[in-house]
Design a protein around this motif. Sequence first.
Motif, PDB file in Angstrom:
ATOM      1  N   THR A 129       0.828  -1.196   0.000  1.00  0.00           N
ATOM      2  CA  THR A 129       0.000   0.000   0.000  1.00  0.00           C
ATOM      3  C   THR A 129       0.866   1.252   0.000  1.00  0.00           C
ATOM      4  O   THR A 129       2.007   1.231   0.457  1.00  0.00           O
ATOM      5  CB  THR A 129      -0.995  -0.039   1.190  1.00  0.00           C
ATOM      6  OG1 THR A 129      -1.888   1.049   1.069  1.00  0.00           O
ATOM      7  CG2 THR A 129      -0.280   0.024   2.525  1.00  0.00           C
ATOM      8  N   ALA A 130       0.317   2.326  -0.576  1.00  0.00           N
ATOM      9  CA  ALA A 130       1.039   3.597  -0.597  1.00  0.00           C
ATOM     10  C   ALA A 130       0.055   4.693  -0.237  1.00  0.00           C
ATOM     11  O   ALA A 130      -1.109   4.666  -0.641  1.00  0.00           O
ATOM     12  CB  ALA A 130       1.624   3.848  -1.978  1.00  0.00           C
ATOM     13  N   GLU A 156      -3.171   4.070  -2.638  1.00  0.00           N
ATOM     14  CA  GLU A 156      -3.194   3.038  -3.671  1.00  0.00           C
ATOM     15  C   GLU A 156      -2.700   1.732  -3.064  1.00  0.00           C
ATOM     16  O   GLU A 156      -1.661   1.717  -2.407  1.00  0.00           O
ATOM     17  CB  GLU A 156      -2.295   3.443  -4.838  1.00  0.00           C
ATOM     18  CG  GLU A 156      -2.474   2.549  -6.043  1.00  0.00           C
ATOM     19  CD  GLU A 156      -1.667   3.021  -7.246  1.00  0.00           C
ATOM     20  OE1 GLU A 156      -2.292   3.348  -8.265  1.00  0.00           O
ATOM     21  OE2 GLU A 156      -0.428   3.063  -7.159  1.00  0.00           O
ATOM     22  N   SER A 157      -3.463   0.665  -3.256  1.00  0.00           N
ATOM     23  CA  SER A 157      -3.102  -0.628  -2.675  1.00  0.00           C
ATOM     24  C   SER A 157      -3.182  -1.715  -3.721  1.00  0.00           C
ATOM     25  O   SER A 157      -4.080  -1.711  -4.567  1.00  0.00           O
ATOM     26  CB  SER A 157      -4.067  -0.997  -1.548  1.00  0.00           C
ATOM     27  OG  SER A 157      -4.169   0.064  -0.641  1.00  0.00           O
ATOM     28  N   THR A 158      -2.246  -2.630  -3.645  1.00  0.00           N
ATOM     29  CA  THR A 158      -2.244  -3.770  -4.555  1.00  0.00           C
ATOM     30  C   THR A 158      -2.340  -5.051  -3.746  1.00  0.00           C
ATOM     31  O   THR A 158      -1.578  -5.251  -2.797  1.00  0.00           O
ATOM     32  CB  THR A 158      -0.958  -3.798  -5.397  1.00  0.00           C
ATOM     33  OG1 THR A 158      -0.889  -2.588  -6.138  1.00  0.00           O
ATOM     34  CG2 THR A 158      -0.954  -4.976  -6.365  1.00  0.00           C
ATOM     35  N   GLY A 173      -7.244   2.452  -6.215  1.00  0.00           N
ATOM     36  CA  GLY A 173      -6.756   3.803  -5.927  1.00  0.00           C
ATOM     37  C   GLY A 173      -7.924   4.667  -5.504  1.00  0.00           C
ATOM     38  O   GLY A 173      -8.987   4.650  -6.135  1.00  0.00           O
ATOM     39  N   LEU A 174      -7.755   5.422  -4.430  1.00  0.00           N
ATOM     40  CA  LEU A 174      -8.794   6.347  -3.965  1.00  0.00           C
ATOM     41  C   LEU A 174      -8.161   7.701  -3.745  1.00  0.00           C
ATOM     42  O   LEU A 174      -7.083   7.800  -3.163  1.00  0.00           O
ATOM     43  CB  LEU A 174      -9.387   5.855  -2.645  1.00  0.00           C
ATOM     44  CG  LEU A 174     -10.370   4.686  -2.709  1.00  0.00           C
ATOM     45  CD1 LEU A 174     -10.715   4.220  -1.300  1.00  0.00           C
ATOM     46  CD2 LEU A 174     -11.640   5.085  -3.467  1.00  0.00           C
ATOM     47  N   GLU A 219      -8.063  -1.671 -10.928  1.00  0.00           N
ATOM     48  CA  GLU A 219      -7.417  -2.371 -12.032  1.00  0.00           C
ATOM     49  C   GLU A 219      -7.256  -3.832 -11.648  1.00  0.00           C
ATOM     50  O   GLU A 219      -6.818  -4.142 -10.537  1.00  0.00           O
ATOM     51  CB  GLU A 219      -6.052  -1.736 -12.298  1.00  0.00           C
ATOM     52  CG  GLU A 219      -5.383  -2.307 -13.530  1.00  0.00           C
ATOM     53  CD  GLU A 219      -3.983  -1.732 -13.773  1.00  0.00           C
ATOM     54  OE1 GLU A 219      -3.770  -0.553 -13.460  1.00  0.00           O
ATOM     55  OE2 GLU A 219      -3.133  -2.487 -14.256  1.00  0.00           O
ATOM     56  N   TYR A 220      -7.635  -4.700 -12.564  1.00  0.00           N
ATOM     57  CA  TYR A 220      -7.503  -6.126 -12.289  1.00  0.00           C
ATOM     58  C   TYR A 220      -6.589  -6.752 -13.338  1.00  0.00           C
ATOM     59  O   TYR A 220      -6.824  -6.609 -14.539  1.00  0.00           O
ATOM     60  CB  TYR A 220      -8.887  -6.790 -12.307  1.00  0.00           C
ATOM     61  CG  TYR A 220      -8.828  -8.303 -12.283  1.00  0.00           C
ATOM     62  CD1 TYR A 220      -8.357  -8.983 -11.160  1.00  0.00           C
ATOM     63  CD2 TYR A 220      -9.221  -9.041 -13.396  1.00  0.00           C
ATOM     64  CE1 TYR A 220      -8.281 -10.373 -11.157  1.00  0.00           C
ATOM     65  CE2 TYR A 220      -9.152 -10.431 -13.388  1.00  0.00           C
ATOM     66  CZ  TYR A 220      -8.678 -11.086 -12.273  1.00  0.00           C
ATOM     67  OH  TYR A 220      -8.590 -12.456 -12.269  1.00  0.00           O
ATOM     68  N   ASN A 221      -5.533  -7.390 -12.871  1.00  0.00           N
ATOM     69  CA  ASN A 221      -4.624  -8.100 -13.765  1.00  0.00           C
ATOM     70  C   ASN A 221      -4.965  -9.576 -13.691  1.00  0.00           C
ATOM     71  O   ASN A 221      -4.801 -10.201 -12.642  1.00  0.00           O
ATOM     72  CB  ASN A 221      -3.175  -7.882 -13.334  1.00  0.00           C
ATOM     73  CG  ASN A 221      -2.682  -6.515 -13.749  1.00  0.00           C
ATOM     74  OD1 ASN A 221      -2.453  -6.250 -14.918  1.00  0.00           O
ATOM     75  ND2 ASN A 221      -2.558  -5.621 -12.773  1.00  0.00           N
ATOM     76  N   HIS A 222      -5.455 -10.105 -14.811  1.00  0.00           N
ATOM     77  CA  HIS A 222      -5.880 -11.496 -14.806  1.00  0.00           C
ATOM     78  C   HIS A 222      -4.684 -12.434 -14.931  1.00  0.00           C
ATOM     79  O   HIS A 222      -4.582 -13.415 -14.233  1.00  0.00           O
ATOM     80  CB  HIS A 222      -6.877 -11.739 -15.934  1.00  0.00           C
ATOM     81  CG  HIS A 222      -7.433 -13.118 -15.929  1.00  0.00           C
ATOM     82  ND1 HIS A 222      -8.245 -13.571 -14.912  1.00  0.00           N
ATOM     83  CD2 HIS A 222      -7.276 -14.153 -16.793  1.00  0.00           C
ATOM     84  CE1 HIS A 222      -8.556 -14.832 -15.150  1.00  0.00           C
ATOM     85  NE2 HIS A 222      -7.986 -15.207 -16.281  1.00  0.00           N
TER      86      HIS A 222
END
Lengths: 580, 160
Positions: free
Chosen positions: A431-432, A462-464, A476-477, A495-498
């Motif tokens: 997270t950032a 922003e969190s991944t 991202g918010l 964003e979704y990376n499949h």
Amino acid sequence: MKKIISLTFLFSALCAFAQKADTTKTKVKVYGSFERNGQWYTNDKNRGIHQDTVPLRANNYFNVNFNYKKFTIGTQVESYMNEALLNFNPKYKGTNFATYYANYKTKKLDITLGHYYVQFGSGLALRTWEDRSLGINNALRGAKVVYSPIDEISFTALYGKARSGFDVANGDIFGFNTDVNVSQLLNVEAFDFKYGFSGVSRYEKLPVAVQNFSAFTNLFSNRFELAYKNYYVNTEYVFKSRDAIIKQNVLDTNFAKEGSALLVNFGYSKKGIGFDANLRRVENMQLLAQRNLDNYPTLSSTSLNYNDKILNFVPSLTKQHHSNLANIYVYQAQFQVVMDESIQVNKFGEIGGEFDFFYDFKKGSALGGKYGTKINLNVSSWYNLKAKFRYTNNAGENIQNYQAELFNANEKYFSDYNIEITKKVSKNFKTAFTYINQYYNNKQIQGIFKEFDINSHIVFSESTYQLSDSKSITFGLEHMWADNDRKNWAAATVEYNHNEHWSIFAMDMYNYGFDHKTLTISETDLFDIHFYNFGTAYKNGSTRVALNYGRQRGGLVCAGGVCRFVPPSTGLGLQITTSF
Amino acid sequence: MKKLALTLMLFISALGLSQNKLPSITLKNLEGTTVSTTQNFIEKDKIYVYCFWATWCAPCIQELDAINDVYEDWKSQANVEVIAVSIDDARTNKRVKPLVNGKGWEYTILMDTNQDFKRALGISNPPFTAVVKNGEIVFTQNGHTPGSENQLLEQIKALK
């Protein structure tokens, strides 16, 4: 059109030949790239947007190079079909050879005929480069020779005319540059010292009546870099000889001044910690490849609005944020002279600085946690130069003049104070968090009379989250409070990376809470509306194909120190990039 | 129709080819020393991973942070070196050195300030990764997907 088709066949044939040649070990290398940025502009009832008269537009770039031993030839074909994307230079029209070159390169000698890209020092005196998203390509067309007799010394001599659309600008450009690694040359190991010098000259014939400045405009750059242990200091000073200034889009041959730029950069850095300071003073440093601008009355713009015919690079020294909302009030370096009595805007350049601090809290420490925590503090502040000025001379003629003080600042243009904290919380979760405070002086930067200055606060997180080896999701918010302007903004991105090939994204920006009675929002820049955008991307090797649909914000777009209104648009976009 | 045909032809002719040799480019490292892509970084059978990045590119930094966390592990499994090529221009290139140190990255850093290297490889946007062995580009990757560093390692190990 026939020309292009035969051209394509020629290329294909050459490529086929080269490939064949390659397999037979004659070592002809072929490489290049293709990029297409297309847009289908659609109606948007809610925004009152009617489809553009040319709804289908695309910028296409095809670049191919052939290398055989020390020789390389190459070209870039550009095609703007049916027209260039909205807000691009109207000189990008149709299909044609945009750049072409032949190069001979050995360890000591590098000779180019045709178009080439070059930068002296930090680019304050000369830079030619390509930026497709901004429509910049000012490659010089002529000849360039780089000679390095030994590793520690290099010399460059060049001549050319700068590219403008599919043509070239009027000015003849001459350049000389040398870089010397002094400490290496003298076998000094205690410290590192490098010196560089450049001279750039632009010649453009003047009418006989013009006597108060020369047809040659000369720039000289002196610079050095010094490093000792973990400390470093770099500096560059550029002087520009007396040249006429553009006044309200027209060259004023009665108003000619010298220009200068001083850049000082110093810092300290070792593993886990970094500090850097960038200080700069710039006065009257606009340099174009041709003195007069092209005017486009129907578009109410000039060539300057499209970064056309620029010859040097005076970037804004501020952090380039990737938060969407932090890119609404974007600063542009104020290197040009503007004296406008009607709106009471008088600027002569800028003075200020940017400071950066990076720190890594180690894994296992109290603040570092299991996986470490990284912070970045960034501060920048830019001001107008303090100066004495007048609009008329002693004889009462409309001839302007000014005298800027050396290190005295006047009104503030812009400041940006921000902190970014990045943390890996667990093996699968990163997270950032960013906080940004921006001050933006509307009247001074945009030159449009508005009573207020903007003082905005932005929070951005922003969190991944890693779902599996290849699947991940990013959120991202953002929120911005811009009380003096359009009040509140909220934005969200997902964003979704499949897998390594496919990804999808959706985002929205929403402006709310402003008072219609006290604020007049421009017709071309409606704001009680969602700016959504969604799309998908497929990538494989060096190829990427992306499709998106959404709304582009209209409004003021500033580039190269000048601003203009651009129309809002809604539409479907297709981007293809590949290299080979 | 002709335009479409043109585009298709260009695209197909582009796809039909694949670059293999790394172009010869001269650029500076973080200490300001001039290095060459064909005269340095040429140890036999060593795998060089060129990662194109910029200080303003969040996915790039995410990728390099992620690789940095497992870099020791990579090195123990393969003879590999990561070369992070910064395409920052004069606007942001002074932030490279403190950022690299602040983040504790262990990579060799190259400064592609006027983007000659990026142009020679036909890269439009970072992140972009090119894996090079014995001067040949073995494979490329356009963009970054979180977690893709694991696949990258598998691909590197397969090259041994």
